[in-house]
Design a protein around this motif. Structure first.
Motif: not given
Length: 773
Positions: A205-217, A437-439, A443-446
C-alpha cells in the motif's frame, strides 16, 4: 458415578448461550423459563441444570454491569469482534468477573478451551488490562454498585492476573499455530512454497499523492496595549448644587405669579344662577344607566338536568371473567390465610397497626418540638450572625488587598511567558524553513520507486491472466466430453414391463404391498380418520358446554362480589371522610394551641428582653456613677459584668444541649421499637409465604405424579392400538397372499379368475354373433 446424560463442556456453553438468548422477561419469569427450557432440551443431569440456572440468574442479575462491560469492549475492539457474539462474551465475562474465585482457574481454562481461540484471546486481553477497565468501566459500575464492591471485583481480577496471562499466552500460541498450519496447507494445495511466495512481488500500500500544505506564516508580534489612565473621581459636595438652587428659585417665582393672578376677581370663574337652581338631572341619569345595564346584561337559560348513570350491564368476555375470578380467589386465599394465622397465633395485625400509628404520631410530635426548638435557636443566633458579618467584611477587605498584590505579580509573570512564546515561535519558523529544502529530493526518490513497483505488478497480472485462460479452456473441453457421453447413454433403448395392480413390486421390503392392497388400506384409514374426527367434535362440543356453564357460574359470583365490594367501598369512603374531618379538626386545634403557646412564649421573651435592657441600662448607669465617684477600677468592673454575661450564656447553652440530647435519644428509641415491630411482621409474612410455597410445591408434585400416571396409561393404550392394528394388517396380508395367484400352482387367484371370466364372455359373444349370421 458419572451420569451418562451429562453434557460436554462445549454443549454446556452452547446451551447456556441459547438459554440466555431466548429469555424474555415480559413473557416468563426466570424460574419458569429455566424449567421450560431444560425440559424442552431434555437436560437431566443435576450438575448441568444447576450450572445453566446459575448462568441465567447471574446474567440477569448483573445485566447492567455486563452491558457496560460489553459496550466498552465493542468500542475498543469494534473491528475484530462480531455483534452476534455479544451473549457469548457476556457469559464468559460473568464467569471471569464475579465467579472466578468460586469456579477456579483450572475449570475456567477448561471452559475457555472449548470456545473459539481468536474470540477468547481478544476477550482475555481486555479483561487482563485492569488499568483499561478502571478507565472505561469503573465509572459506569459506580453508578450501579457501591465503591467497596466495585473495588473488590477489580482486586479479584488483579489477583488472578498471572494465571490469566498464562491462559492468554496459550491461546495466542494456538491461534498462531493454526494460522501457520492454514498457510502451509494452502501452499501445499497451490503447489507453491513460502520461498516462492516471498520471491514474487507483493502489493504494498502506498499513500495518496496529495498536495503538501504550505507552512503557515507566523503571526506578527503585536505591541502591548497602552495602560488605561482613568480620571480621578469627583469630589462630593454637601447640600444642593448650584443648578438645583436655581431650579428651586424658579419654582418659587412661578408659584408667586400664579397666586397673584388667581387672587384677582377679574381672572376668576363665572358664577351662574342656573347652577344654583334645584334639578333632577342626577336621578334621570341614574335611571338611564340602570335601563342600559338591564339591556346589556345577559341571563343564560336554565340547563337541562344531567343524565343519570347508565343502567345497562356490561357484558364480560371469557378472559375478563377468568381474570377477575382469579383476582377474587387470590383475595379469598389471603383472607383465609389471615384467619388461619389469627386462629394459630390468637392475634391479628390490628395491634401492630395501632402501635405503628402511635409511633408515627410520637415521631410527628417530636419533629414539631424540634422545629419549635430550632426556631428559638435561629432567633438566638441572629445576633451572632450580625457580628460574624462584620468580621467577614473586615476579612474581605484584607483579601481584596492581597488579590491586588497577586494581580500585579500575575501581570509580570504573564509578560515573561509572552516573551518566551515569541522566542519559541522564531526558532520553530527557522526549523521549518530548513526542513522544506529536503522535501524535493524525497519526492523524486518516491516517484522512481513507484514506477518500478507498477512495472512488476503489470507483469504478474499478465502471467496470471494467461494461466486462468488455459484452465478455463481445459475445463470447457472436459465438460463437452461429459455431455457427449451422457447423450450417447440416453440413446440406448430400454425394455419395459407390464403392470399388474394385484402384484407387489418384488423389492423384498418389509412394508411392500400391491396397488389394490394400498387402496384398500387408504380407504380404511380414511374411514377411521372420519370416525376420530366425529368423536373429537363431540368431545369439543361437550367441553364448550361445560366451559359456558362454568363461565356463567363465575359471572354470577363476580356480580355478587362486586355488589358486596361496592357497599363496602361506600362504607370505607364515609369512614375515611369522617376520620379525615376529625384529623383536620384535631390538627387545627393543635395548631391554634401551638400558636397561642408561641405567642405567649414570644411575649415572655420580649418582656424578659425589655427587663434585661432596663436592668442593663440601670446597671450601666450605676457603673458610670460609681466610676465617676471612684474614678478607678473601671476595667475591673467591666470584666466582671462581661464574665457574668458569658456564664449566663454558657448555662443556657448547656441546658439547650441537654434537652436536644434527650429528644434525640427518645426519637432513636421510638425508631428502634418501630423497626423491631416491622421486622417481626416481615418475618411472619415470610414464614406464611414459605408455608404457602411449600404447600403449592407439594400439590404440584402430586399433580405431576398424577399426570405421569395418566401419560403412562395413555402410552399403553396407544401401544395396544398399534399392536392390534399391526395384527389386523398382518392377517389381511396373509389372506391376500393366500388368495393371490402363484405361477405354476393349480389354484387360481383373483386376477386369473377375472381374466377367465372375461375370456368366457368374449367367446360367448362371438358364438352369438356367428349364430345370428
Amino acid at each position: 458415578m458419572v451420569d451418562t446424560n451429562q453434557l460436554s463442556v462445549k454443549e454446556l456453553i452452547d446451551t447456556c448461550q441459547e438459554c440466555c438468548t431466548s429469555f424474555n422477561p415480559a413473557q416468563l419469569s426466570l424460574d419458569a423459563h429455566a424449567d421450560a427450557f431444560l425440559s424442552a432440551r431434555s437436560v437431566t443431569a443435576e450438575a448441568d441444570c444447576a450450572f445453566i440456572r446459575q448462568v441465567l440468574y447471574g446474567t440477569a442479575r448483573f445485566h447492567a454491569l455486563l452491558k457496560s462491560f460489553v459496550d466498552s469492549f465493542y468500542r475498543k475492539h469494534s473491528g475484530s469482534v462480531l455483534r452476534g457474539d455479544a451473549q457469548l462474551y457476556k457469559i464468559f465475562a460473568y464467569l471471569a468477573i464475579t465467579r472466578l474465585t468460586e469456579l477456579g482457574i483450572e475449570q475456567y481454562r477448561r471452559i475457555v478451551s472449548v470456545a473459539d481461540p481468536q474470540k477468547m484471546m481478544v476477550l482475555l486481553e481486555f479483561i487482563i488490562d485492569t488499568d483499561g477497565l478502571v478507565e472505561r468501566c469503573r465509572d459506569e459500575w459506580l453508578r450501579i454498585y457501591d465503591k467497596e464492591y466495585v473495588d473488590e471485583l477489580l482486586a479479584t481480577l488483579v489477583s488472578f492476573r498471572p494465571e490469566l496471562e498464562d491462559l492468554l499466552q496459550q491461546l495466542q500460541d494456538q491461534v498462531h499455530l493454526t494460522a501457520q498450519a492454514s498457510e502451509a496447507e494452502a501452499a501445499k494445495f497451490t503447489g507453491t512454497t513460502k520461498a516462492a511466495s516471498a520471491a514474487r512481488k507483493q502489493t504494498v500500500p502506498e499513500p495518496f499523492n496529495l498536495t503538501q500544505p504550505k507552512p503557515k506564516l507566523q503571526p506578527l508580534e503585536e505591541p502591548l496595549p497602552a495602560p488605561v489612565k482613568c480620571h480621578p473621581a469627583p469630589t462630593p459636595h454637601q447640600g444642593p448644587t448650584k443648578e438645583e438652587r436655581a431650579i428651586e428659585a424658579a419654582k418659587q417665582r412661578n408659584r408667586q405669579q400664579q397666586l397673584q393672578r388667581f387672587s384677582d376677581p377679574a381672572h376668576g370663574p363665572f358664577h351662574l344662577l342656573t347652577a344654583e337652581r334645584p334639578t333632577n338631572t342626577q336621578q334621570l341619569k341614574q335611571q338611564q344607566e340602570e335601563e342600559l345595564a338591564k339591556q346589556l346584561t345577559l341571563y343564560p337559560g336554565k340547563p337541562r338536568p344531567a343524565p343519570g348513570p347508565p343502567a345497562a350491564q356490561v357484558r364480560l368476555n371469557a378472559a375478563a371473567i377468568l381474570r377477575e375470578d382469579t383476582v377474587y380467589k387470590k383475595k379469598q386465599l389471603q383472607e383465609a390465610q389471615m384467619i388461619k394465622r389469627f386462629e394459630a397465633e390468637l392475634r391479628d395485625s390490628s395491634k401492630h397497626d395501632s402501635c405503628q400509628r402511635e409511633a408515627v404520631a410520637a415521631d410527628l410530635a417530636a419533629r414539631a418540638a424540634a422545629v419549635r426548638q430550632r426556631r428559638d435557636d435561629m432567633a438566638a443566633t441572629q445576633e451572632a450572625a450580625i457580628r460574624a458579618r462584620q468580621q467577614l467584611v473586615q476579612q474581605n477587605l484584607q483579601a481584596g488587598q492581597q488579590l491586588k498584590e497577586q494581580g500585579e505579580a500575575d501581570k509580570a509573570r504573564l509578560k515573561q511567558q509572552v516573551e518566551a512564546e515569541r522566542e519559541a515561535n522564531r526558532r520553530q519558523r527557522d526549523k521549518i524553513q530548513a526542513e522544506k529544502a529536503k522535501v524535493e529530493a524525497a519526492l523524486e526518490k518516491l516517484e522512481l520507486d513507484n514506477r518500478q513497483r507498477a512495472e512488476g505488478i503489470r507483469q504478474a497480472e499478465a502471467a496470471a491472466a494467461r494461466a486462468r485462460a488455459a484452465e478455463i479452456a481445459a475445463d470447457e473441453a472436459r465438460k463437452r466430453d461429459i455431455i457427449l457421453q451422457l447423450r450417447a447413454f440416453e440413446g440406448v433403448p430400454r425394455k419395459g414391463k407390464e403392470f399388474d395392480p394385484a402384484e407387489s413390486g418384488g423389492h423384498n421390503l418389509l412394508e411392500e404391498m400391491s396397488l389394490l392392497e394400498l387402496r384398500q388400506r387408504l380407504a380404511y384409514t380414511k374411514q377411521r380418520h372420519l370416525e376420530e374426527e366425529e368423536q373429537q367434535r363431540a368431545e369439543i362440543f361437550e367441553k364448550k358446554k361445560e366451559k359456558e356453564g362454568m363461565l356463567a357460574r363465575k359471572a354470577a359470583n363476580i356480580t355478587s362480589i362486586r355488589r358486596i365490594a361496592a357497599a363496602q367501598a361506600t362504607a370505607r369512603r364515609q369512614l375515611t371522610k369522617q376520620q379525615q374531618a376529625a384529623a383536620a379538626q384535631q390538627a387545627q386545634a393543635m395548631a391554634e394551641d401551638q400558636a397561642v403557646q408561641l405567642h405567649e412564649k414570644l411575649q415572655a421573651k420580649r418582656a424578659a428582653t425589655h427587663a434585661e435592657k432596663a436592668r442593663l441600662a440601670a446597671e450601666e448607669k450605676r457603673i458610670k456613677f460609681e466610676q465617676q465617684q471612684q474614678g478607678a477600677a473601671a476595667s475591673q468592673v467591666e470584666e466582671t459584668s462581661f464574665a457574668s454575661l458569658v456564664a449566663g450564656q454558657a448555662r443556657e447553652l448547656v441546658q439547650r444541649q441537654r434537652s436536644t440530647k434527650q429528644d434525640a435519644v427518645q426519637y432513636e428509641a421510638t425508631k428502634a421499637k418501630a423497626n423491631t415491630v416491622r421486622m417481626k411482621s416481615v418475618k411472619q409474612d415470610l414464614k406464611a409465604k414459605a408455608d404457602f410455597i411449600k404447600a403449592y410445591d407439594e400439590s404440584m408434585q402430586q399433580l405431576r405424579g398424577t399426570d405421569q400416571q395418566f401419560r403412562q396409561q395413555e402410552l399403553m393404550r396407544k401401544k395396544c392400538l398399534v399392536e392390534s392394528q399391526h395384527d389386523f394388517e398382518a392377517r389381511l396380508l396373509q389372506t391376500h397372499k393366500e388368495k393371490a395367484y402363484v405361477p405354476g400352482s393349480t389354484t387360481e387367484g383373483p386376477a386369473a379368475a377375472l381374466l377367465k371370466q372375461l375370456s368366457l364372455g368374449v367367446l360367448a359373444s362371438e358364438a352369438s354373433l356367428s349364430v345370428k349370421q
